[in-house]
Scaffold this motif. Structure first.
Motif: not given
Length: 240
Positions: A69, A71-72, A131-134, A186-188, A190, A203
């Motif tokens: 996991s 963060k972005y 910002s978000h997490e994955d 995957s983070l990018q 979104h 990231m």
């Protein structure tokens, strides 16, 4: 467009190792193998008899799954336009040295005129922060999959390293760095940025856990010396 990408690998959390306990006994496994072994040699609706299929060998194998996991966050400037509703007799807005004309100005003060919509369009730039997490679940082949196992205290081995040392363990076919790249993509994915400037992306990888699943494998030999492998998930208690 000015673009800056910062990936923080230095602060990546230490990899955690978890080994799940088998939820079935050896005697139960032997009974299941004996009951299911003939189905692997069924041909043209014909199933061999039980004595025609024998178990050549069997073993417990631990297959790993990686949970990773991160963060972005990003900030950038983008063009924007705001519509401000004003009275019908407003001709323009003056802000410092800028003049913004109204779209439907009329000097009349009649009732019909007052019902007309009048607005001012102001073009400017927004400074945006997102910002978000994955989290990704990656099997030992390097493929993304779902994780459907319970990982409570009573479901895991107390001495994972000892268990792995004395049993057969399958290796990952993907490196931690390659798994991290999958997470980054995957983070990018979104976020989509169009017509922006001074984009800065950050990231970080904040958790990496390797979960080892006990899989029972039996090598079966049937009619005409044909070989099949029976695989049984010892946690979910189901054939694979």
């Amino acid at each position: 467009m000015v673009y800056t990408l910062i990936i923080d690998f230095d602060n990546k959390a230490k990899t955690k190792v978890i080994v799940l306990k088998p939820q079935i006994t050896e005697s139960e496994l032997k009974e299941i193998v004996d009951k299911k072994k003939t189905k692997y040699f069924r041909r043209m609706l014909k199933t061999p008899k039980s004595h025609e299929v024998h178990v050549h060998s069997s073993m417990l194998v631990y297959e790993p799954i990686m949970l990773i996991s991160g963060k972005y966050s990003a900030n950038f400037y983008r063009k924007a336009s705001y519509e401000i509703n004003v009275d019908s007799n407003v001709k323009e807005l003056v802000f410092e040295d800028g003049v913004f004309p109204a779209t439907n100005f009329t000097p009349s003060s009649s009732f019909a005129t007052k019902l007309k919509n009048n607005s001012v369009s102001i073009k400017l730039e927004e400074h945006v922060f997102v910002s978000h997490e994955d989290e990704l679940v990656i099997d030992h082949h390097g493929k993304i999959r779902d994780f459907k196992y319970k990982v409570h205290n009573n479901d895991i081995e107390n001495y994972p390293k000892r268990i792995l040392k004395k049993n057969t363990v399958k290796d990952f076919e993907i490196t931690e760095e390659a798994a991290a790249k999958k997470l980054i993509l995957s983070l990018q994915s979104h976020e989509k940025f169009d017509d922006v400037r001074d984009l800065q992306e950050n990231m970080s990888i904040d958790r990496m856990t390797k979960v080892y699943i006990p899989i029972f494998e039996a090598r079966l030999i049937g009619p005409k010396r044909k070989v099949e492998i029976l695989r049984y998930d010892a946690v979910k208690r189901k054939l694979l």
